[in-house]
Design a protein around this motif. Sequence first.
Motif, PDB file in Angstrom:
ATOM      1  N   ASP A 115       0.971  -1.240   0.006  1.00 38.44           N
ATOM      2  CA  ASP A 115       0.009  -0.170   0.082  1.00 38.44           C
ATOM      3  C   ASP A 115       0.854   1.416   0.043  1.00 38.44           C
ATOM      4  N   SER A 116       2.107   1.118  -0.099  1.00 40.36           N
ATOM      5  CA  SER A 116       2.849   2.288   0.106  1.00 40.36           C
ATOM      6  C   SER A 116       3.608   2.494  -1.276  1.00 40.36           C
ATOM      7  N   LYS A 117       3.552   3.766  -1.616  1.00 40.19           N
ATOM      8  CA  LYS A 117       4.271   4.293  -2.809  1.00 40.19           C
ATOM      9  C   LYS A 117       5.756   4.061  -2.897  1.00 40.19           C
ATOM     10  N   ALA A 118       6.372   4.252  -1.630  1.00 41.68           N
ATOM     11  CA  ALA A 118       7.796   4.025  -1.509  1.00 41.68           C
ATOM     12  C   ALA A 118       8.199   2.480  -1.580  1.00 41.68           C
ATOM     13  N   ALA A 119       7.333   1.629  -1.416  1.00 44.38           N
ATOM     14  CA  ALA A 119       7.558   0.216  -1.222  1.00 44.38           C
ATOM     15  C   ALA A 119       8.748  -0.147  -2.204  1.00 44.38           C
ATOM     16  N   LEU A 120       8.601   0.129  -3.468  1.00 48.02           N
ATOM     17  CA  LEU A 120       9.657  -0.439  -4.466  1.00 48.02           C
ATOM     18  C   LEU A 120      10.762   0.291  -4.492  1.00 48.02           C
ATOM     19  N   VAL A 121      11.105   1.512  -3.962  1.00 43.57           N
ATOM     20  CA  VAL A 121      12.484   2.139  -3.603  1.00 43.57           C
ATOM     21  C   VAL A 121      13.001   1.364  -2.191  1.00 43.57           C
ATOM     22  N   SER A 122      12.120   1.110  -1.513  1.00 43.99           N
ATOM     23  CA  SER A 122      12.813   0.282  -0.484  1.00 43.99           C
ATOM     24  C   SER A 122      13.094  -1.059  -0.673  1.00 43.99           C
ATOM     25  N   LEU A 123      12.370  -1.695  -1.668  1.00 40.99           N
ATOM     26  CA  LEU A 123      12.556  -2.966  -2.150  1.00 40.99           C
ATOM     27  C   LEU A 123      13.913  -3.317  -2.826  1.00 40.99           C
ATOM     28  N   VAL A 124      14.280  -2.148  -3.537  1.00 36.37           N
ATOM     29  CA  VAL A 124      15.412  -1.947  -4.492  1.00 36.37           C
ATOM     30  C   VAL A 124      16.734  -1.796  -3.368  1.00 36.37           C
ATOM     31  N   ARG A 125      16.365  -1.036  -2.404  1.00 38.91           N
ATOM     32  CA  ARG A 125      17.702  -0.621  -1.616  1.00 38.91           C
ATOM     33  C   ARG A 125      17.896  -2.081  -0.647  1.00 38.91           C
ATOM     34  N   GLU A 126      16.816  -2.796  -0.130  1.00 39.60           N
ATOM     35  CA  GLU A 126      16.869  -3.711   0.704  1.00 39.60           C
ATOM     36  C   GLU A 126      17.493  -4.971  -0.098  1.00 39.60           C
ATOM     37  N   SER A 127      17.045  -4.937  -1.422  1.00 33.84           N
ATOM     38  CA  SER A 127      17.562  -6.171  -2.036  1.00 33.84           C
ATOM     39  C   SER A 127      19.053  -6.455  -2.316  1.00 33.84           C
ATOM     40  N   LYS A 128      19.463  -5.013  -2.600  1.00 32.45           N
ATOM     41  CA  LYS A 128      20.816  -4.678  -2.689  1.00 32.45           C
ATOM     42  C   LYS A 128      21.706  -5.175  -1.547  1.00 32.45           C
ATOM     43  N   LYS A 129      21.286  -4.806  -0.460  1.00 33.21           N
ATOM     44  CA  LYS A 129      22.029  -4.830   0.786  1.00 33.21           C
ATOM     45  C   LYS A 129      22.060  -6.593   0.885  1.00 33.21           C
ATOM     46  N   ARG A 130      21.007  -7.305   0.930  1.00 34.71           N
ATOM     47  CA  ARG A 130      21.086  -8.523   0.958  1.00 34.71           C
ATOM     48  C   ARG A 130      22.086  -9.419   0.087  1.00 34.71           C
ATOM     49  N   ILE A 131      22.052  -8.764  -1.246  1.00 35.50           N
ATOM     50  CA  ILE A 131      22.909  -9.202  -2.370  1.00 35.50           C
ATOM     51  C   ILE A 131      24.455  -9.209  -1.769  1.00 35.50           C
ATOM     52  N   ASP A 132      24.688  -8.041  -1.431  1.00 30.44           N
ATOM     53  CA  ASP A 132      26.041  -7.416  -1.016  1.00 30.44           C
ATOM     54  C   ASP A 132      26.430  -8.476   0.090  1.00 30.44           C
ATOM     55  N   GLN A 133      25.647  -9.031   0.915  1.00 29.86           N
ATOM     56  CA  GLN A 133      25.889  -9.895   2.044  1.00 29.86           C
ATOM     57  C   GLN A 133      26.193 -11.373   1.423  1.00 29.86           C
ATOM     58  N   GLY A 134      26.052 -11.652  -0.215  1.00 32.56           N
ATOM     59  CA  GLY A 134      26.083 -12.851  -0.649  1.00 32.56           C
ATOM     60  C   GLY A 134      25.079 -13.705  -0.785  1.00 32.56           C
TER      61      GLY A 134
END
Length: 231
Positions: A115-134
């Motif tokens: 329901d949040s318009k900022a959800a995709l921005v957060s998803l992009v950021r959090e995904s990159k953070k997990r990927i950087d963790q391997g």
Amino acid sequence: MKTIFARINWFYDLIIIFIGLTLKIITWPFVPKPYGSKIASCFIHTFMFNPVRTVGKIDPDAQMLIANHQSDIDISSLECSTKRDLVWVAKKELFSVPFFGLAIRISDDIPVDRDSKAALVSLVRESKKRIDQGRCVVMFPEGTRSNGKKMRPFKPGAKMVADTHGLRVQPVVLINTARYFDLKNRSGQTGPITVVYLDSFVASKDDANWLSDLQVKMQIVYDEYLAKLDS
């Protein structure tokens, strides 16, 4: 009579899933990551009598998996099919569900507020953070479970994440998992579950249609395997 057995099997499966999640929660502080999830998932499939059969192999360099979604055992099926440390993208509400929410919070999965318009921005950021963790991000682009026949239209979130970071994406087709555990219809069945890994590719903003084209390809593979099951 067949329906009665399916209901009994479903209730038994619920108990096994509950025990499996309990096992994950208990063992999580004591085993190396991501083996808490693997132990729980493989326990679930062993005692549900739904062994996981893998076709193809996961790309060790894959950063995102895109899979179709039919059943609550899709996650455990994928966890059993690979040793990779998977991180799941799920709707925010699931993280507040008693007991189950704890099981996904401890493995640092990614909540999405639809329901949040900022959800995709957060998803992009959090995904990159997990990927950087391997870790390898897993998304169900349909957004919710399908009816087990035709995949729902893929939503753009997966493409946005993959395009933004130029991720190596691997499609995965889960074959008829709702046949083996259907929470909505309270039906369960024993038998092997097939997980099909397709060729990986690097996402590119220059290809505006890669996600929709991928859905067509995955549906063709799904239909082919489903025809074999029904023959």
